[in-house]
Write a protein that holds these residues in place. Structure first.
Motif, PDB file in Angstrom:
ATOM      1  N   GLY A 192       0.811  -1.204   0.000  1.00  0.00           N
ATOM      2  CA  GLY A 192       0.000   0.000   0.000  1.00  0.00           C
ATOM      3  C   GLY A 192       0.841   1.250   0.000  1.00  0.00           C
ATOM      4  N   SER A 193       1.981   1.209   0.690  1.00  0.00           N
ATOM      5  CA  SER A 193       2.875   2.370   0.707  1.00  0.00           C
ATOM      6  C   SER A 193       3.391   2.677  -0.692  1.00  0.00           C
ATOM      7  N   GLU A 194       3.696   1.629  -1.455  1.00  0.00           N
ATOM      8  CA  GLU A 194       4.153   1.854  -2.829  1.00  0.00           C
ATOM      9  C   GLU A 194       3.032   2.408  -3.696  1.00  0.00           C
ATOM     10  N   ALA A 195       1.821   1.896  -3.501  1.00  0.00           N
ATOM     11  CA  ALA A 195       0.683   2.416  -4.256  1.00  0.00           C
ATOM     12  C   ALA A 195       0.439   3.885  -3.933  1.00  0.00           C
ATOM     13  N   ASP A 196       0.543   4.238  -2.649  1.00  0.00           N
ATOM     14  CA  ASP A 196       0.396   5.639  -2.257  1.00  0.00           C
ATOM     15  C   ASP A 196       1.488   6.501  -2.883  1.00  0.00           C
ATOM     16  N   LEU A 197       2.713   5.994  -2.894  1.00  0.00           N
ATOM     17  CA  LEU A 197       3.826   6.723  -3.507  1.00  0.00           C
ATOM     18  C   LEU A 197       3.586   6.939  -4.986  1.00  0.00           C
ATOM     19  N   LEU A 198       3.148   5.893  -5.680  1.00  0.00           N
ATOM     20  CA  LEU A 198       2.867   6.016  -7.110  1.00  0.00           C
ATOM     21  C   LEU A 198       1.790   7.061  -7.350  1.00  0.00           C
ATOM     22  N   ALA A 199       0.757   7.065  -6.502  1.00  0.00           N
ATOM     23  CA  ALA A 199      -0.338   8.018  -6.685  1.00  0.00           C
ATOM     24  C   ALA A 199       0.106   9.450  -6.436  1.00  0.00           C
ATOM     25  N   VAL A 200       0.734   9.696  -5.296  1.00  0.00           N
ATOM     26  CA  VAL A 200       1.033  11.076  -4.891  1.00  0.00           C
ATOM     27  C   VAL A 200       2.242  11.614  -5.652  1.00  0.00           C
ATOM     28  N   ARG A 201       3.363  10.923  -5.571  1.00  0.00           N
ATOM     29  CA  ARG A 201       4.551  11.369  -6.308  1.00  0.00           C
ATOM     30  C   ARG A 201       4.289  11.328  -7.804  1.00  0.00           C
ATOM     31  N   GLY A 202       3.625  10.252  -8.254  1.00  0.00           N
ATOM     32  CA  GLY A 202       3.359  10.116  -9.685  1.00  0.00           C
ATOM     33  C   GLY A 202       2.535  11.242 -10.249  1.00  0.00           C
ATOM     34  N   ALA A 203       1.491  11.649  -9.513  1.00  0.00           N
ATOM     35  CA  ALA A 203       0.636  12.735  -9.991  1.00  0.00           C
ATOM     36  C   ALA A 203       1.366  14.061  -9.985  1.00  0.00           C
ATOM     37  N   VAL A 204       2.140  14.314  -8.944  1.00  0.00           N
ATOM     38  CA  VAL A 204       2.845  15.594  -8.838  1.00  0.00           C
ATOM     39  C   VAL A 204       3.910  15.726  -9.933  1.00  0.00           C
ATOM     40  N   LEU A 205       4.716  14.699 -10.124  1.00  0.00           N
ATOM     41  CA  LEU A 205       5.799  14.797 -11.106  1.00  0.00           C
ATOM     42  C   LEU A 205       5.285  14.800 -12.539  1.00  0.00           C
ATOM     43  N   ALA A 206       4.119  14.225 -12.754  1.00  0.00           N
ATOM     44  CA  ALA A 206       3.551  14.223 -14.106  1.00  0.00           C
ATOM     45  C   ALA A 206       2.761  15.481 -14.420  1.00  0.00           C
ATOM     46  N   SER A 207       2.545  16.326 -13.405  1.00  0.00           N
ATOM     47  CA  SER A 207       1.661  17.480 -13.587  1.00  0.00           C
ATOM     48  C   SER A 207       2.269  18.603 -14.417  1.00  0.00           C
ATOM     49  N   THR A 222      -3.467  17.420   1.811  1.00  0.00           N
ATOM     50  CA  THR A 222      -3.783  16.188   2.521  1.00  0.00           C
ATOM     51  C   THR A 222      -4.296  16.571   3.899  1.00  0.00           C
ATOM     52  N   GLN A 223      -4.302  15.653   4.841  1.00  0.00           N
ATOM     53  CA  GLN A 223      -4.794  15.979   6.184  1.00  0.00           C
ATOM     54  C   GLN A 223      -3.903  15.320   7.225  1.00  0.00           C
ATOM     55  N   VAL A 224      -3.969  15.828   8.445  1.00  0.00           N
ATOM     56  CA  VAL A 224      -2.945  15.531   9.438  1.00  0.00           C
ATOM     57  C   VAL A 224      -2.970  14.096   9.946  1.00  0.00           C
ATOM     58  N   THR A 225      -4.083  13.388   9.787  1.00  0.00           N
ATOM     59  CA  THR A 225      -4.138  12.015  10.284  1.00  0.00           C
ATOM     60  C   THR A 225      -4.005  10.984   9.174  1.00  0.00           C
ATOM     61  N   GLU A 226      -3.461  11.391   8.045  1.00  0.00           N
ATOM     62  CA  GLU A 226      -3.193  10.432   6.961  1.00  0.00           C
ATOM     63  C   GLU A 226      -2.162   9.395   7.396  1.00  0.00           C
ATOM     64  N   HIS A 227      -2.087   8.313   6.642  1.00  0.00           N
ATOM     65  CA  HIS A 227      -1.067   7.291   6.871  1.00  0.00           C
ATOM     66  C   HIS A 227       0.318   7.902   6.607  1.00  0.00           C
ATOM     67  N   PRO A 228       1.342   7.473   7.357  1.00  0.00           N
ATOM     68  CA  PRO A 228       2.694   7.996   7.118  1.00  0.00           C
ATOM     69  C   PRO A 228       3.179   7.844   5.682  1.00  0.00           C
ATOM     70  N   ALA A 229       2.686   6.858   4.950  1.00  0.00           N
ATOM     71  CA  ALA A 229       3.088   6.713   3.553  1.00  0.00           C
ATOM     72  C   ALA A 229       2.723   7.945   2.740  1.00  0.00           C
ATOM     73  N   ILE A 230       1.604   8.561   3.067  1.00  0.00           N
ATOM     74  CA  ILE A 230       1.198   9.796   2.394  1.00  0.00           C
ATOM     75  C   ILE A 230       1.960  10.981   2.963  1.00  0.00           C
ATOM     76  N   LEU A 231       1.969  11.100   4.281  1.00  0.00           N
ATOM     77  CA  LEU A 231       2.581  12.272   4.900  1.00  0.00           C
ATOM     78  C   LEU A 231       4.072  12.371   4.582  1.00  0.00           C
ATOM     79  N   GLN A 232       4.775  11.257   4.606  1.00  0.00           N
ATOM     80  CA  GLN A 232       6.211  11.304   4.340  1.00  0.00           C
ATOM     81  C   GLN A 232       6.515  11.470   2.859  1.00  0.00           C
TER      82      GLN A 232
END
Length: 396
Positions: free
Chosen positions: A83-98, A107-117
């Motif tokens: 799931g951490s890799e999927a989150d990375l692909l989604a967040v980093r992938g969307a930002v770098l492709a933008s 995002t929000q403060v109680t997200e999973h660390p995979a998103i926050l980090q």
């Protein structure tokens, strides 16, 4: 794969398992379905000879099963290793492709660390601007807060479907609608919610959604990301072009098959009374603990609008980690962090405005497919006995 839930040998005779939100036991039916891909059908699905046909067909069948569970098309499912890799692909992938020179992510403060980090890394390495929305006393994001945070530079909004500690459900449909009206993509980490409540990506209006195998009775090491058709992402692994070029590397067919089988079982559960049965067990556990420890048990998070399997409580005057240490027959979590023997309150509960003493007293009790009323009786007796044997503490 229909029929009664089979017994799980790993749960026989051991501690009562109340940590399903951390990881689920692997369903024996999932193991049965994946076994041929570990033994007989060993070929590389990308090859062009006779040994590749069955693995390729199994991989695509699994993709379709995962897609069916969430109302997606099979071609919109990308398998990942976690799931951490999927989150990375989604967040980093969307930002770098933008293509934005200084992209904005909300995002929000109680997200999973995979998103926050990942957001921290984008801020540090790529100059992204990150907005971290607060949550209310129930752990929810206020849609008005998101509306105020959105700008013309907002590339992505990422908010989880359900919190892993309290089970609080976020208003994903409303949040996603706000994001898309501003031209931003919306990602939802649905690791905790998949299989416990119905989720349909079309109804939710999300562009990206994370599914995690070991939260839904598949083995660890397999997850998936829903990528709505037309959404561009920067790959997370470069190389041979597998998984639509987003995640190179020879596919782990057996684990993908396991995730597909787990998705099929989850769909059967949701169509039956399974969520209601688990919610009844959760509520009975809460009631009996409150009766056994009168005036000392307090619910953390919302009483309604939460996952049917999740109970987060604080027991006044007792540290959560000490309760569990005194009740070795119960497998559960606290949510607190321990550094060099010093326990600190859960960041999730702290963000909800819960005072440190109450946060340190928290227990997360999460139920699942093999939970029984017998487990509830055993857990109440063990936890109440443990609390009674501990000296009353003042954490202030």
């Amino acid at each position: 794969m229909t029929g009664a839930v089979p017994p799980h040998p790993g749960l026989d005779g051991g501690p009562v398992y109340l940590d399903y939100n951390a990881t689920t036991p692997v369903d024996p039916r999932v193991i049965e379905r994946m076994w041929p891909s570990l033994t007989e059908y060993f070929g590389n699905p990308s090859s062009g000879h006779a040994f590749s046909g069955a693995p390729k067909a199994a991989l695509e069948r699994a993709r379709g099963q995962v897609a069916s569970l969430i109302g997606a098309a099979a071609g919109e499912i990308v398998f990942t290793a976690s799931g951490s890799e999927a989150d990375l692909l989604a967040v980093r992938g969307a930002v770098l492709a933008s293509g934005h020179s200084r992209p904005h992510v909300v995002t929000q403060v109680t997200e999973h660390p995979a998103i926050l980090q990942t957001c921290d890394a984008l801020e540090r390495l790529h100059g992204a601007r990150i907005t971290r929305l607060p949550v209310d006393a129930d752990g929810r994001v206020d849609p008005a807060g998101l509306a105020a945070a959105l700008t013309e530079d907002t590339t992505l909004v990422s908010v989880m479907a359900a919190n892993n500690e309290t089970g609080a459900l976020q208003p994903i449909r409303e949040l996603a609608s706000l994001a898309r009206r501003h031209g931003a993509l919306f990602h939802c980490d649905a690791a905790q919610a998949i299989g416990k409540i119905p989720l349909d990506v079309g109804e939710l209006g999300v562009d990206l959604l994370t599914v995690v195998g070991h939260k839904m009775y598949a083995p660890k090491g397999i997850a998936a990301l829903f990528v709505r058709e037309g959404v561009r992402l920067e790959p997370v692994v470069y190389g041979g072009g597998q998984e639509q070029g987003l995640r190179a590397g020879t596919e782990n067919v057996a684990l993908a098959v396991a995730l597909g089988a787990a998705a099929e079982l989850a769909a059967e559960d949701l169509a039956s009374s399974a969520p209601n049965r688990i919610a009844a067990l959760r509520d009975e556990l809460h009631r009996r603990l409150a009766d056994a420890l009168p005036g000392r048990v307090r619910l953390n998070g919302p009483a309604s609008g939460r996952l049917p399997n999740t109970l987060n409580i604080s027991v006044d005057g007792a540290a959560g980690h000490e309760i569990l240490a005194a009740a070795p027959g119960i497998a559960a979590s606290t949510g607190s962090a321990c550094h060099s023997g010093i326990h600190s309150p859960s960041p999730v509960l702290s963000a909800m405005g819960i005072e440190p003493a109450r946060a340190l007293a928290a227990l997360r009790l999460s139920l699942g497919r093999w939970s029984t009323f017998g487990d509830i009786e055993t857990a109440v007796t063990a936890l109440a006995t443990a609390v009674t044997g501990l000296a009353l503490k003042d954490f202030s």
